[in-house]
Design a protein around this motif. Structure first.
Motif, short mmCIF file in Angstrom:
data_model
loop_
_atom_site.label_atom_id
_atom_site.label_comp_id
_atom_site.label_asym_id
_atom_site.label_seq_id
_atom_site.Cartn_x
_atom_site.Cartn_y
_atom_site.Cartn_z
N LEU A 21 1.12 -1.47 -0.19
CA LEU A 21 -0.01 0.03 0.13
C LEU A 21 1.11 1.44 -0.21
N PRO A 22 0.28 2.35 -0.51
CA PRO A 22 -0.72 2.72 -1.52
C PRO A 22 -0.41 2.01 -2.59
N THR A 23 0.24 1.95 -3.52
CA THR A 23 0.44 1.58 -4.92
C THR A 23 -0.48 0.57 -4.90
N THR A 24 -0.98 -0.80 -4.56
CA THR A 24 -1.61 -1.41 -4.37
C THR A 24 -3.47 -0.99 -4.58
N LEU A 25 -3.90 0.12 -3.83
CA LEU A 25 -4.87 0.13 -3.29
C LEU A 25 -6.00 0.25 -3.77
N PRO A 26 -6.42 0.53 -6.15
CA PRO A 26 -6.96 0.13 -6.66
C PRO A 26 -7.28 -1.08 -6.92
N ASP A 47 -1.12 -12.93 -13.84
CA ASP A 47 -0.42 -13.12 -15.18
C ASP A 47 -0.03 -15.17 -14.65
N SER A 48 0.17 -15.07 -13.23
CA SER A 48 0.55 -16.48 -13.13
C SER A 48 0.22 -16.40 -11.42
N TRP A 49 0.26 -17.99 -11.23
CA TRP A 49 -0.04 -18.22 -9.54
C TRP A 49 1.19 -18.48 -8.71
N PRO A 50 1.81 -18.70 -8.00
CA PRO A 50 1.09 -17.97 -7.18
C PRO A 50 2.72 -16.24 -6.99
N ASN A 51 3.26 -16.58 -8.47
CA ASN A 51 4.39 -15.45 -8.01
C ASN A 51 4.04 -14.55 -9.64
N PHE A 52 3.33 -14.09 -9.38
CA PHE A 52 2.34 -13.48 -10.38
C PHE A 52 3.33 -11.92 -10.17
N SER A 53 3.83 -11.33 -11.79
CA SER A 53 4.37 -9.50 -11.97
C SER A 53 3.16 -8.66 -11.84
N ILE A 54 1.77 -9.44 -12.74
CA ILE A 54 1.05 -8.50 -12.85
C ILE A 54 -0.66 -8.36 -12.26
N VAL A 55 -1.81 -7.24 -11.96
CA VAL A 55 -2.86 -7.93 -10.77
C VAL A 55 -4.00 -7.12 -11.82
N LEU A 56 -4.86 -7.85 -12.52
CA LEU A 56 -5.85 -7.08 -12.98
C LEU A 56 -6.81 -6.80 -12.55
N LEU A 75 -10.61 -0.81 -15.24
CA LEU A 75 -9.46 -2.07 -14.97
C LEU A 75 -8.69 -1.34 -14.08
N ALA A 76 -8.45 -2.25 -13.05
CA ALA A 76 -7.99 -1.69 -12.49
C ALA A 76 -6.26 -2.59 -12.28
N VAL A 77 -5.59 -1.59 -12.29
CA VAL A 77 -3.89 -2.66 -12.39
C VAL A 77 -3.08 -2.26 -11.54
N PHE A 78 -2.20 -3.49 -10.37
CA PHE A 78 -1.50 -3.12 -10.79
C PHE A 78 -0.22 -4.40 -10.82
N TYR A 79 1.65 -4.26 -10.75
CA TYR A 79 2.27 -5.10 -11.58
C TYR A 79 3.45 -4.38 -10.43
N ARG A 80 4.49 -5.68 -10.62
CA ARG A 80 5.72 -5.39 -10.63
C ARG A 80 6.99 -5.40 -11.65
N ASP A 81 6.29 -5.31 -12.57
CA ASP A 81 7.17 -5.64 -13.66
C ASP A 81 6.59 -4.89 -15.19
N PHE A 101 -12.60 1.31 -22.33
CA PHE A 101 -11.79 1.40 -20.94
C PHE A 101 -11.44 2.09 -20.26
N GLN A 102 -10.81 2.00 -18.78
CA GLN A 102 -9.81 2.78 -18.42
C GLN A 102 -9.27 2.00 -17.66
N ILE A 103 -8.05 2.88 -17.00
CA ILE A 103 -7.53 1.83 -15.97
C ILE A 103 -6.77 2.47 -15.41
N LEU A 104 -7.23 2.08 -14.40
CA LEU A 104 -6.61 2.80 -12.57
C LEU A 104 -5.67 1.83 -12.31
N GLY A 105 -4.39 3.04 -11.84
CA GLY A 105 -3.49 2.01 -11.15
C GLY A 105 -2.78 3.97 -10.44
#
Length: 126
Positions: A21-26, A47-56, A75-81, A101-105
């Motif tokens: 948090l706070p970057t993962t809030l959306p 994108d993969s589980w449990p070692n994900f790079s992105i959550v949508l 769409l809400a997105v959090f990415y590590r990569d 669409f609109q992307i929230l991040g």
């Protein structure tokens, strides 16, 4: 992209997202909602589980009523990569160009990545 439906997976994802948090809030808000009964018909993709790079997170495709309504097609997105974000925007079925669409991040580089992909495809971004 994998759709997470298992309550244990959603709970683990929630715990992981809370640490950033706070970057993962959306996405965290939607993950919490889905894990607690999902009254708003959203889904959580990784994108993969449990070692994900992105959550949508997004509204389930069968719930889309107006392809021009960018508000309900959020769409809400959090990415590590950042590469995972580029791949998501460029060529997955998770983000379709058949509807507005609109992307929230809240991460640096999100706007730039969206602009780059849009300009490469000759699309208009507001």
């Amino acid at each position: 992209m994998l759709i997470l439906r298992c309550p244990a997976q959603l709970q683990l994802l929630e715990e992981i997202l809370r640490k950033s948090l706070p970057t993962t809030l959306p996405v965290l808000g939607t993950v919490m909602t889905v894990a607690r009964g999902n009254p708003v018909c959203h889904e959580v993709l990784v994108d993969s589980w449990p070692n994900f790079s992105i959550v949508l997170t997004r509204l389930r495709p069968e719930e889309h009523r107006d392809p021009r309504d960018h508000y309900t097609n959020q769409l809400a997105v959090f990415y590590r990569d950042k590469g995972a974000l580029q791949a998501l925007l460029e060529g997955t079925e998770a983000v379709t160009r058949e509807r507005a669409f609109q992307i929230l991040g809240m991460q640096d580089g999100l706007d730039q990545a969206v602009q780059e992909v849009a300009s490469d495809r000759g699309l208009k971004v507001e």
